[in-house]
Design a protein around this motif. Structure first.
Motif, PDB file in Angstrom:
ATOM      1  N   GLU A  93     -23.327   4.866   2.654  1.00  0.00           N
ATOM      2  CA  GLU A  93     -22.751   5.666   1.573  1.00  0.00           C
ATOM      3  C   GLU A  93     -23.107   7.142   1.688  1.00  0.00           C
ATOM      4  O   GLU A  93     -22.398   8.009   1.152  1.00  0.00           O
ATOM      5  CB  GLU A  93     -23.218   5.112   0.221  1.00  0.00           C
ATOM      6  CG  GLU A  93     -22.523   5.732  -0.979  1.00  0.00           C
ATOM      7  CD  GLU A  93     -22.943   5.083  -2.285  1.00  0.00           C
ATOM      8  OE1 GLU A  93     -22.177   5.136  -3.249  1.00  0.00           O
ATOM      9  OE2 GLU A  93     -24.061   4.498  -2.315  1.00  0.00           O
ATOM     10  N   SER A 182     -14.471  -5.571  -0.427  1.00  0.00           N
ATOM     11  CA  SER A 182     -14.723  -4.147  -0.649  1.00  0.00           C
ATOM     12  C   SER A 182     -16.168  -3.938  -1.096  1.00  0.00           C
ATOM     13  O   SER A 182     -16.753  -4.803  -1.761  1.00  0.00           O
ATOM     14  CB  SER A 182     -13.774  -3.597  -1.714  1.00  0.00           C
ATOM     15  OG  SER A 182     -14.111  -4.123  -2.991  1.00  0.00           O
ATOM     16  N   LYS A 184     -17.084  -2.053  -3.412  1.00  0.00           N
ATOM     17  CA  LYS A 184     -17.054  -2.017  -4.871  1.00  0.00           C
ATOM     18  C   LYS A 184     -17.212  -3.411  -5.462  1.00  0.00           C
ATOM     19  O   LYS A 184     -18.041  -3.640  -6.353  1.00  0.00           O
ATOM     20  CB  LYS A 184     -15.737  -1.392  -5.352  1.00  0.00           C
ATOM     21  CG  LYS A 184     -15.597  -1.342  -6.858  1.00  0.00           C
ATOM     22  CD  LYS A 184     -14.245  -0.773  -7.265  1.00  0.00           C
ATOM     23  CE  LYS A 184     -14.066  -0.805  -8.774  1.00  0.00           C
ATOM     24  NZ  LYS A 184     -12.722  -0.275  -9.173  1.00  0.00           N
ATOM     25  N   ASP A 185     -16.411  -4.377  -4.974  1.00  0.00           N
ATOM     26  CA  ASP A 185     -16.503  -5.744  -5.490  1.00  0.00           C
ATOM     27  C   ASP A 185     -17.837  -6.386  -5.136  1.00  0.00           C
ATOM     28  O   ASP A 185     -18.425  -7.122  -5.940  1.00  0.00           O
ATOM     29  CB  ASP A 185     -15.350  -6.593  -4.944  1.00  0.00           C
ATOM     30  CG  ASP A 185     -14.035  -6.309  -5.659  1.00  0.00           C
ATOM     31  OD1 ASP A 185     -14.065  -5.720  -6.748  1.00  0.00           O
ATOM     32  OD2 ASP A 185     -12.981  -6.676  -5.114  1.00  0.00           O
ATOM     33  N   ARG A 187     -20.732  -4.921  -4.723  1.00  0.00           N
ATOM     34  CA  ARG A 187     -21.783  -4.386  -5.586  1.00  0.00           C
ATOM     35  C   ARG A 187     -21.648  -4.887  -7.023  1.00  0.00           C
ATOM     36  O   ARG A 187     -22.641  -5.110  -7.708  1.00  0.00           O
ATOM     37  CB  ARG A 187     -21.742  -2.862  -5.555  1.00  0.00           C
ATOM     38  CG  ARG A 187     -22.310  -2.272  -4.272  1.00  0.00           C
ATOM     39  CD  ARG A 187     -22.103  -0.788  -4.202  1.00  0.00           C
ATOM     40  NE  ARG A 187     -23.031  -0.168  -3.267  1.00  0.00           N
ATOM     41  CZ  ARG A 187     -23.029   1.126  -2.974  1.00  0.00           C
ATOM     42  NH1 ARG A 187     -22.152   1.935  -3.552  1.00  0.00           N
ATOM     43  NH2 ARG A 187     -23.898   1.619  -2.114  1.00  0.00           N
TER      44      ARG A 187
END
Length: 229
Positions: A93, A182, A184-185, A187
């Motif tokens: 990140e 992803s 996002k999913d 995390r």
């Protein structure tokens, strides 16, 4: 172009096969097969290996992977893949998170770039939140007995214990070769299975997971017979 990276988890302290991630398999270190498959995949932009082991780092760099230095506390027998990937994404990140990541175990050397290409292509058009590679169960789960406080009971019922496999629904298990979702999913849910899940069936032969010396010998013979590497 969709930004997809491969994350390969490889620690040095293997037990069943000593130093297995860098063991020779038909002239190449075991981990090299997974790195090369990822680098040849048309969808994958970058290949990351997360490890604490200096030899694995050196070998992985030689085959073109980027290294994430894994903390020693995430390299124990009890460390969870979930926590290893959380750490890897934190490092990644600092540059930029991809839209998706593909988790690949280095102990699946018979998974090829062709498998990856098809897996990712079908996942992206499936409308699913995550995808996993699976293989048909060698032994049907309806014939499994579980210990319930010292009393063994069948998962489904005693009548299924005598049924031929052919009349029962097909059953699959994850083979560990490929996962995709992803960041996002991942995390949000802190797991690799986020519904709806796309399943990618693979043949038994290419689903081998190197966990013993016998597995290594079998993979060696398959590769020699296929003459692909």
């Amino acid at each position: 172009m969709i930004n997809i990276i491969a994350i390969i988890t490889a620690r040095g302290g293997s037990k069943g096969v000593l130093r297995k991630n860098v063991r020779d398999l038909n002239g190449k270190p075991l981990i090299a097969y997974t790195i090369e498959a990822a680098k040849k995949c048309k969808w994958i932009n970058s290949v990351v290996v997360t490890t604490e082991d200096e030899e694995i780092k050196a070998v992985s760099r030689m085959y073109g992977a980027v290294i994430v230095d894994r903390p020693n506390e995430l390299a124990t027998d009890h460390a969870l893949s979930r926590d290893v990937v959380i750490h890897a994404l934190e490092v990644i990140e600092k540059k930029a998170l991809p839209e998706y990541f593909v988790l690949m175990q280095p102990t699946s050397p018979l998974r090829t770039s062709d498998h990856l290409d098809e897996f990712i292509s079908k996942f992206l058009t499936s409308g699913s939140a995550s995808g996993i590679s699976v293989v048909q169960c060698e032994h049907h789960p309806y014939k499994v007995l579980v210990d319930q406080e010292g009393i063994f009971q069948p998962i489904k019922g005693w009548n299924f214990m005598e049924q031929p496999r052919q009349v029962m629904p097909k059953a699959y298990r994850p083979n560990g070769a490929m996962y995709i979702l992803s960041p996002k999913d991942f995390r949000m849910f802190e797991r690799f299975y986020v519904e709806p899940v796309y399943l990618f069936p693979m043949e038994t032969e290419v689903s081998i997971d190197i966990d013993s010396e016998l597995d290594l010998l079998i993979a060696q013979q398959i590769l020699k017979r296929a003459n692909k590497y």
